[in-house]
Design an enzyme around this catalytic site. Structure first.
Site, mmCIF file in Angstrom:
data_model
loop_
_atom_site.group_PDB
_atom_site.id
_atom_site.type_symbol
_atom_site.label_atom_id
_atom_site.label_comp_id
_atom_site.label_asym_id
_atom_site.label_seq_id
_atom_site.Cartn_x
_atom_site.Cartn_y
_atom_site.Cartn_z
ATOM 1 N N ARG A 107 0.860 -1.357 -0.088
ATOM 2 C CA ARG A 107 -0.006 -0.063 -0.051
ATOM 3 C C ARG A 107 0.947 1.192 -0.131
ATOM 4 N NH1 ARG A 107 -4.138 2.398 4.911
ATOM 5 N NH2 ARG A 107 -4.808 4.008 3.541
ATOM 6 N N HIS A 108 0.383 2.331 -0.638
ATOM 7 C CA HIS A 108 1.179 3.455 -0.822
ATOM 8 C C HIS A 108 1.379 3.917 0.928
ATOM 9 C CE1 HIS A 108 -2.274 5.846 0.487
ATOM 10 N NE2 HIS A 108 -3.046 4.940 -0.377
ATOM 11 N N GLU B 156 -15.838 1.082 -8.806
ATOM 12 C CA GLU B 156 -15.479 0.772 -7.500
ATOM 13 C C GLU B 156 -16.885 0.201 -6.763
ATOM 14 O OE1 GLU B 156 -12.470 2.196 -4.917
ATOM 15 O OE2 GLU B 156 -11.318 2.866 -6.480
ATOM 16 N N ASP C 209 -4.941 0.215 -0.140
ATOM 17 C CA ASP C 209 -5.605 -0.647 0.737
ATOM 18 C C ASP C 209 -6.777 -1.700 0.090
ATOM 19 O OD1 ASP C 209 -7.339 1.400 0.213
ATOM 20 O OD2 ASP C 209 -7.548 1.662 2.504
ATOM 21 N N SER C 210 -7.510 -0.881 -0.657
ATOM 22 C CA SER C 210 -8.528 -1.819 -1.434
ATOM 23 C C SER C 210 -8.056 -3.050 -2.164
ATOM 24 C CB SER C 210 -9.317 -1.046 -2.453
ATOM 25 O OG SER C 210 -8.445 -0.232 -3.342
ATOM 26 N N ARG D 59 -0.198 9.744 3.051
ATOM 27 C CA ARG D 59 -0.970 10.877 2.182
ATOM 28 C C ARG D 59 -1.699 11.733 3.235
ATOM 29 N NH1 ARG D 59 -6.064 9.463 2.764
ATOM 30 N NH2 ARG D 59 -6.702 7.286 2.651
#
Length: 412
Positions: A38-39, A217, A311-312, A42
């Site tokens: 995950r990034h 989504e 995260d998705s 942010r």
């Protein structure tokens, strides 16, 4: 001054001392690693006039980057994680200390958003300082790469109805009234712009509406979306290191309060992305890519593959592959900022067999807030994961043939 501190930290991050390796069974050799990340940290996704603005009369603190972008501190944290992973890979003899990897041995691919590409770049800088290791992504930035885009790909009305029902069922696993009441108190929700014309105005008494539309989504409108946005903002403030009187306006004072609030964020993610029907559909591109890298082309694939998404992606992937339930210590999030699912192919020389080990490698809440450097002596958190179709032994390893069977089945 704040920026100078982070830039200085960034400069020294690659000069941290080497350390002892984690112990592994004698004769076990690491052969290949795939990291699904995950990034990192942010700014909150929502901006002025958004859910955040509408949900409280309070003023939100300012961030030094636009909403959704990786912060400078997020870059530092990812450099630390890259450095730590490099130390571990050297200790396991998959990399050689002091040498750049060969071009074909490392491959990095990120979703084409600023926060994901930047995360991959900072990780590479920490893991391979001074080396020419490119980060690949779609040419057009700001658009979702199909590999990382968790959209519904079944256009039938029947699947849409089935998916919505699955999300509604997943939501029922959580009792959130207490969490909503705490959130309303913290935000002074009854005095918010969103409440001006609503009678009564209550998150706890509101209802959620789920959607599963083709090429979109999975979505939800209602209290769950509002709660997720607010708690996400508080969590990011905490990680970024805002003074505690600015984190949720100083209203979160106990571990129990964090746990109650985090139930909203975890419920949002679980409801949208972890029902089996939805997860298998939206995670299919990632499953196929991982199957190709770790199973189909194992002899030709890079020794180290880095994928950076969201995260998705992680939540749906873990469900699509049918992992056993897991618990991350020292973290409130189920899929933490900067967290990584690390697939590891090992060879047991004594038994002449290949094995798979899968770990969740992540930074604890306090490591994130304190910007703690990571080394093998001061490591990241590691939790061994287990696939239901690939039972692990006492040290977390499962036979490669069983892992391959799980991947082939999921990739169909």
């Amino acid at each position: 001054m704040k920026k100078l501190f982070w830039l200085r930290a960034l400069a020294i991050a690659t000069a941290l001392p080497a350390a002892m390796a984690q112990t592994v069974p004698q004769g076990y050799q690491l052969q290949q690693v795939l990291i699904m990340s995950r990034h990192n940290l942010r700014a909150p996704l929502a901006n002025n006039g958004s859910v955040l603005e509408q949900s409280t009369p309070n003023k939100w603190p300012e961030w030094d980057v636009p909403g959704g972008e990786l912060t400078t501190k997020g870059g530092v944290l990812e450099v630390y994680m890259g450095h730590y992973m490099r130390e571990w890979l050297v200790a396991q003899n998959l990399l050689t200390a002091g040498e750049c990897p060969t071009p074909e041995s490392v491959y990095a691919w990120a979703n084409s958003l600023q926060r994901t590409v930047a995360t991959a770049q900072f990780f590479i800088n920490g893991a391979f300082p001074g080396c020419d290791v490119p980060v690949h992504h779609q040419e057009k930035m700001g658009t979702m790469d199909p590999l990382f885009n968790p959209v519904i790909t079944d256009e039938s009305a029947a699947f849409s109805q089935q998916a919505v029902k699955a999300m509604e069922t997943q939501r029922q696993h959580y009792s959130l009234d207490e969490s909503y009441k705490l959130l309303e108190k913290i935000t002074r929700y009854q005095q918010s712009p969103a409440c001006k014309e609503k009678q009564p105005c209550s998150l706890a008494q509101g209802s959620d509406t789920f959607s599963a539309k083709y090429q979109q989504e999975p979505g939800v409108s209602g209290p769950l979306k509002v709660g997720n946005s607010l708690v996400d903002a508080f969590t990011l403030q905490y990680y970024e290191g805002f003074p505690m009187d600015q984190v949720a306006w100083g209203e979160i004072k106990t571990d129990q309060q964090w746990r109650l609030l985090s139930k909203l964020k975890n419920s949002y993610q679980d409801s949208l992305f972890t029902s089996a029907d939805v997860a298998r559909n939206v995670a299919k591109p990632l499953v196929k890519y991982i199957d190709k890298t770790l199973v189909e082309e194992v002899g030709q694939a890079p020794k180290i593959t880095l994928l950076v998404g969201h995260d998705s992606n992680i939540a749906s992937l873990l469900t699509a592959l049918d992992f056993e339930p897991y618990k991350l210590h020292d973290q409130y999030e189920r899929t933490p900022i900067g967290g990584k699912i690390v697939f590891q192919r090992w060879h047991d020389t004594a038994g002449n067999r290949d094995l798979m080990k899968i770990e969740y490698v992540y930074q604890s809440s306090e490591q994130l807030r304190r910007t703690e450097a990571l080394t093998l002596k001061s490591p990241a958190q590691r939790v061994t994961l287990a696939l239901k179709g690939c039972p692990v032994d006492g040290q977390g390893f499962c036979p490669i043939d069983k892992f391959n069977a799980v991947m082939r089945d999921a990739a169909k």
